[in-house]
Scaffold this motif. Structure first.
Motif, PDB file in Angstrom:
ATOM      1  N   VAL A  78       0.833  -1.207   0.000  1.00 50.38           N
ATOM      2  CA  VAL A  78       0.000   0.000   0.000  1.00 50.38           C
ATOM      3  C   VAL A  78       0.867   1.256   0.000  1.00 50.38           C
ATOM      4  CG1 VAL A  78      -1.684   1.322   1.342  1.00 50.38           C
ATOM      5  CG2 VAL A  78      -1.946  -1.154   1.101  1.00 50.38           C
ATOM      6  N   VAL A  79       1.969   1.205   0.767  1.00 51.32           N
ATOM      7  CA  VAL A  79       2.850   2.366   0.884  1.00 51.32           C
ATOM      8  C   VAL A  79       3.387   2.792  -0.475  1.00 51.32           C
ATOM      9  CG1 VAL A  79       5.217   2.921   1.610  1.00 51.32           C
ATOM     10  CG2 VAL A  79       3.541   2.193   3.302  1.00 51.32           C
ATOM     11  N   LYS A  80       3.684   1.821  -1.340  1.00 52.63           N
ATOM     12  CA  LYS A  80       4.215   2.141  -2.664  1.00 52.63           C
ATOM     13  C   LYS A  80       3.254   3.021  -3.453  1.00 52.63           C
ATOM     14  CE  LYS A  80       5.036  -2.090  -4.109  1.00 52.63           C
ATOM     15  NZ  LYS A  80       5.560  -3.164  -5.000  1.00 52.63           N
ATOM     16  N   VAL A  81       1.958   2.775  -3.284  1.00 48.92           N
ATOM     17  CA  VAL A  81       0.940   3.542  -4.019  1.00 48.92           C
ATOM     18  C   VAL A  81       0.697   4.892  -3.352  1.00 48.92           C
ATOM     19  CG1 VAL A  81      -1.451   3.550  -4.809  1.00 48.92           C
ATOM     20  CG2 VAL A  81      -0.143   1.407  -4.817  1.00 48.92           C
ATOM     21  N   VAL A  82       0.552   4.871  -2.028  1.00 48.43           N
ATOM     22  CA  VAL A  82       0.197   6.091  -1.300  1.00 48.43           C
ATOM     23  C   VAL A  82       1.324   7.115  -1.350  1.00 48.43           C
ATOM     24  CG1 VAL A  82      -0.450   7.022   0.958  1.00 48.43           C
ATOM     25  CG2 VAL A  82      -1.375   4.821   0.207  1.00 48.43           C
ATOM     26  N   SER A  83       2.582   6.646  -1.244  1.00 50.92           N
ATOM     27  CA  SER A  83       3.709   7.589  -1.223  1.00 50.92           C
ATOM     28  C   SER A  83       3.820   8.373  -2.525  1.00 50.92           C
ATOM     29  CB  SER A  83       5.011   6.836  -0.957  1.00 50.92           C
ATOM     30  OG  SER A  83       5.298   5.948  -2.013  1.00 50.92           O
ATOM     31  N   ALA A  84       3.390   7.761  -3.628  1.00 52.51           N
ATOM     32  CA  ALA A  84       3.424   8.461  -4.917  1.00 52.51           C
ATOM     33  C   ALA A  84       2.443   9.627  -4.942  1.00 52.51           C
ATOM     34  CB  ALA A  84       3.118   7.481  -6.048  1.00 52.51           C
TER      35      ALA A  84
END
Length: 496
Positions: free
Chosen positions: A311-317
């Motif tokens: 999830v972090v990979k998507v949210v951080s973008a």
């Protein structure tokens, strides 16, 4: 003439990566080898003979962290001045040798504990390659790819932590006696089998590093997230020393990142250490029940962490790295705040046997013995805080686990990602080594801290101090928020 200024047809520089995709595939194959290396490094952390006494186990755990703390900066320095393949192969070879050494610990007629301690120290030294792995991934990815790659790296590490105990459980069918291989005087049993399996995987890892790993450098002067403009490729026979890059690293941001990472690892070490004694004291579980149920909880947290990494990979973008790091710290604070004892209900007391006549023979609210064990359960009366500290309920404990299970992996991957971006295209080996060393120091000091504060003063003081530490980390992050930016952003080469 520097590496970046060399003509693409010179022998030193084979050329900028072309758009045919071959070099891009080579780059990602190399990065996946680093994923595998990180996975093996975390899998090999759990091989401990639990028949040893508790105090010695503490030394064994500390030996691993201390070995990693000392080795990480040294391997990082090595990787800055020589091809990264060299420290990687050396560290993995040390790990393989240490696991084989551990398998033969039973053989000497005396000082077996010393040999076990040395083996665990060597395993920790081998795990110092984490700094090289992370610096390689940082150097082989663009800013746009960095968070995703670091999240994958952390997910592999979490998967190793999950599968490590699972593999040990699967291999426990060999029993304590196991199988004897007389030709090489080897005893394969439930304690040595995981170490031997780790050694076999280590040999495979060495071959992958030698045969697959390629060398890439981030060319930040192009100010682009496009792979074909961002990276140069060097053959492995060249010494992969990164070129000089204009601009300096913000040392205050580096120091702040190390402090934050220390706090994050310190807190999680406390969380891991406190789970068994806390559940025994508050829920009147036997040691066997506490180990079993907390093992299930930690495994669930491990799987939860993998989902968080994805999830972090998507949210951080969308929102950036710093807000996620701040949000993760707030979740950790909430998790420990929930663990604070409240109310007027108290834990069951485990009364010590009275051997003299200085106390009345009638005991107050004794804890009945377990139906399945003669082991006394409840909060020991020797811990005086048990008599006046409210009980922590199971619902509090589970809720805290869930919150920390989201907050910790978020902080972990964001701290590594942000740190690598702060360093930019500069050689990151030594800096990553210091970051890994600070984490190892935290894992060494965390259990010592909590064992003393919790035993003497109880959960109210222990968790209040932890809440204070996390709150201080939130304040520090907020104060340094504007300085924790990528190297290229700081020097005006890329817009944030």
């Amino acid at each position: 003439m520097s590496l970046m200024e060399s003509d693409e047809n010179t022998p030193l520089l084979r050329g900028y990566i072309t758009s045919n995709g071959n070099a891009d595939r080579s780059r990602w194959r190399s990065i996946r080898v680093m994923y595998f290396t990180m996975f093996l490094s975390s899998v090999g952390k759990k091989h401990i003979d639990e028949s040893a006494d508790a105090s010695f186990l503490g030394w064994v755990v500390a030996a691993y962290s201390l070995g990693q703390m000392v080795a990480s900066p040294l391997f990082g320095l090595w990787s800055n001045h020589r091809p990264r393949r060299e420290p990687l192969v050396c560290s993995i070879f040390i790990n393989v040798s240490a696991n084989i050494y551990y398998a033969y610990v039973y053989l000497p007629p005396s000082y077996n504990k010393i040999h076990m301690l040395l083996a665990r120290t060597l395993v920790g030294i081998g795990a110092g390659n984490v700094a090289v792995v992370r610096s390689y991934v940082a150097g082989a990815t663009s800013l746009k790819e960095r968070t995703s790659a670091m999240a994958n790296l952390s997910a592999c590490q979490a998967l190793g932590f999950i599968l490590g105990p699972a593999l040990q459980a699967v291999l426990s069918f060999t029993g304590e006696t196991g199988i004897s291989v007389n030709v090489i005087q080897l005893q394969v049993n439930m304690y040595t089998a995981p170490a031997l399996l780790a050694a076999c995987f280590g040999v495979i890892n060495i071959l992958l590093v030698i045969l697959v790993l390629s060398v890439f450098y981030n060319n930040s002067r192009n100010n682009s997230n496009d792979f074909t403009q961002c990276f140069v490729f060097l053959p492995l026979e060249r010494v992969d020393v990164a070129p000089e890059v204009e601009g300096d690293i913000d040392q205050i941001a580096v120091f702040t990142s190390n402090v934050l990472f220390f706090v994050i690892l310190f807190i999680f070490a406390v969380f891991e250490t406190i789970s068994t004694p806390l559940s025994m004291d508050m829920f009147a579980w036997t040691r066997k029940e506490a180990v079993f149920y907390n093992g299930i909880i930690l495994a669930a947290i491990g799987f939860e962490s993998i989902l968080v990494f994805l999830v972090v990979k998507v949210v951080s973008a969308r929102i950036g790295d710093r807000p996620l790091l701040l949000g993760g710290l707030i979740l950790i604070f909430a998790g420990f705040f929930i663990l604070l004892p409240w109310g007027n209900q108290y834990p069951k007391i485990q009364w010590a046997d009275i051997q003299n006549n200085t106390m009345p023979t009638t005991q107050l609210a004794p804890t009945p013995p377990s139906n399945t064990s003669l082991e006394p359960t409840g909060c020991p009366s020797e811990q005086t805080w048990c008599l006046f500290t409210p009980v922590i309920h199971l619902a509090q404990y589970i809720t805290s686990d869930i919150l920390i299970g989201v907050g910790y992996p978020t902080c972990n991957v964001m701290s590594y990602t942000l740190y690598s971006k702060i360093l930019g295209p500069k050689p990151q080996g030594v800096y990553m080594g210091w970051l890994t060393a600070s984490g190892s120091g935290a894992r060494t000091l965390g259990p010592v801290f909590v064992s003393h504060v919790y035993t003497i003063l109880g959960p109210r003081w222990a968790f209040s101090v932890i809440c204070g530490i996390v709150l201080a980390a939130v304040v520090l992050l907020s104060a340094m928020y504007k300085r924790l930016i990528a190297f290229s952003v700081r020097h005006g080469r890329v817009n944030e």
